[in-house]
Design a protein around this motif. Structure first.
Motif, PDB file in Angstrom:
ATOM      1  N   VAL A 160     125.070  36.598 -26.174  1.00  0.00           N
ATOM      2  CA  VAL A 160     123.698  36.713 -26.343  1.00  0.00           C
ATOM      3  C   VAL A 160     123.302  37.160 -28.040  1.00  0.00           C
ATOM      4  N   ALA A 161     124.097  38.201 -28.196  1.00  0.00           N
ATOM      5  CA  ALA A 161     123.937  38.522 -29.680  1.00  0.00           C
ATOM      6  C   ALA A 161     124.488  37.582 -30.759  1.00  0.00           C
ATOM      7  N   HIS A 162     125.339  36.528 -30.407  1.00  0.00           N
ATOM      8  CA  HIS A 162     125.994  36.003 -31.400  1.00  0.00           C
ATOM      9  C   HIS A 162     125.412  34.358 -31.037  1.00  0.00           C
ATOM     10  N   GLY A 163     124.473  34.136 -30.065  1.00  0.00           N
ATOM     11  CA  GLY A 163     123.943  32.848 -29.726  1.00  0.00           C
ATOM     12  C   GLY A 163     124.958  31.991 -29.111  1.00  0.00           C
ATOM     13  N   MET A 164     125.823  32.505 -28.492  1.00  0.00           N
ATOM     14  CA  MET A 164     126.752  31.797 -27.673  1.00  0.00           C
ATOM     15  C   MET A 164     126.548  31.785 -26.172  1.00  0.00           C
ATOM     16  N   ILE A 165     127.377  30.757 -25.541  1.00  0.00           N
ATOM     17  CA  ILE A 165     127.342  30.710 -24.093  1.00  0.00           C
ATOM     18  C   ILE A 165     128.389  31.154 -23.480  1.00  0.00           C
ATOM     19  N   LEU A 166     128.522  31.700 -22.519  1.00  0.00           N
ATOM     20  CA  LEU A 166     129.622  32.526 -21.918  1.00  0.00           C
ATOM     21  C   LEU A 166     129.857  31.782 -20.757  1.00  0.00           C
ATOM     22  N   PHE A 167     131.617  31.655 -20.709  1.00  0.00           N
ATOM     23  CA  PHE A 167     132.056  31.083 -19.650  1.00  0.00           C
ATOM     24  C   PHE A 167     133.450  32.207 -19.311  1.00  0.00           C
TER      25      PHE A 167
END
Ligand SMILES: Nc1nc2c(ncn2[C@@H]2O[C@H](COP(=O)(O)OP(=O)(O)OP(=O)(O)O)[C@@H](O)[C@H]2O)c(=O)[nH]1
Length: 251
Positions: A160-167
């Motif tokens: 979230v902090a780095h604007g990423m999507i987590l898998f």
């Protein structure tokens, strides 16, 4: 095993020989030993590689998939995680791709903490690999420091902090969740390798323009492919100038 995987054709997702498709270039980066080669090989060849050698430079694998009726080719650039390649190789390939997959090993917090060193301006997907090893002690021998695990919560905050999507996934686990420990305390969740790359393909498809309705007679042009090539992987010459072959990152 050689670090470069020569022309493996064992896994095919779309079989039409004349399919026309868009190509999405995805660079896969992260510390050495986190499983970049295994993940990309798993997606492109459908198998888990138990024994690998450190990647030298960049390896290239691709697979043709179908997303909502459209054929899309995912080209995966598996980069060397070793520090000595970070500046010389990875940065060359970094900017002119459609997306970047940042991989860490859930059993190696050092590989998670090292992520900021890899992060730059592009569409970002964060992938925690080896989720089959969650809550087991059999961490990979290439893990130098083992100090607990990266929790999904921790990774989600980072994403979230780095604007990423987590898998969170495992190159080893069987499709459908078998083959490994899986699970996380407090309601574990594991994405399949298939889900990771298909979500990526789907997102890229939505974020870029569809192909033009008519192809000219030369067949292949720009970021579209004119024919199906199956799944292949090969070693790129280390000194090749990537700028000639790349399309500009659309982010
Ligand atoms: N248990 C488990 N082991 C894995 C998984 N993915 C990779 N490994 C193991 O981790 C080790 C390193 O995997 P690689 O794919 O070579 O790692 P890499 O990130 O490509 O490493 P570099 O090429 O040095 O950057 C290998 O011994 C793999 O068998 C996984 O999902 N689960």
């Amino acid at each position: 095993m050689e670090s470069s995987l020569e022309f493996s054709n064992s896994f095919t997702s779309v079989s039409s020989p004349s399919a026309r498709c868009r190509i999405f270039k995805i660079i896969v980066i992260g510390d050495s030993g986190v499983g970049k080669t295994c993940l990309t090989y798993r997606f492109c060849a459908g198998e888990f590689l138990d024994r690998t050698e450190a990647t030298i430079g960049v390896d290239f694998r691709e697979r043709l998939v179908e997303v909502e009726g459209e054929k899309i080719k995912l080209q995966l650039w598996d980069t060397a995680g070793q520090e000595r390649f970070r500046k010389s190789m990875v940065q060359q390939y970094y900017r002119n791709v459609h997306a970047v997959l940042f991989i860490y090993d859930v059993t190696r917090p050092d590989s998670f903490r090292g992520l900021p060193a890899w992060i730059e301006e592009c569409r970002r997907f964060l992938v925690g690999n080896k989720s089959d090893l969650r809550d087991t002690c059999s961490c990979d021998p290439r893990s130098i420091k083992v100090e607990g695990q990266v929790t999904r919560d921790q990774a989600q905050k980072f994403a979230v902090a780095h604007g990423m999507i987590l898998f969170e996934t495992s190159a080893k686990s069987l499709p459908g969740g078998g083959g490994g420990g899986g699970g996380e305390p407090g309601g574990g969740h594991q994405d399949s390798v298939e889900d990771v790359f298909m979500a990526l393909a789907s997102r890229l498809k939505r974020q870029t323009r569809p192909p033009p309705p008519v192809l000219n007679n030369t067949g292949v042009s720009g970021s579209y492919c004119g024919s199906y090539t199956g799944t292949s992987s090969f070693r790129l010459p280390a000194k090749k100038n990537p700028q000639k072959d790349f399309w500009t990152c659309t982010c």
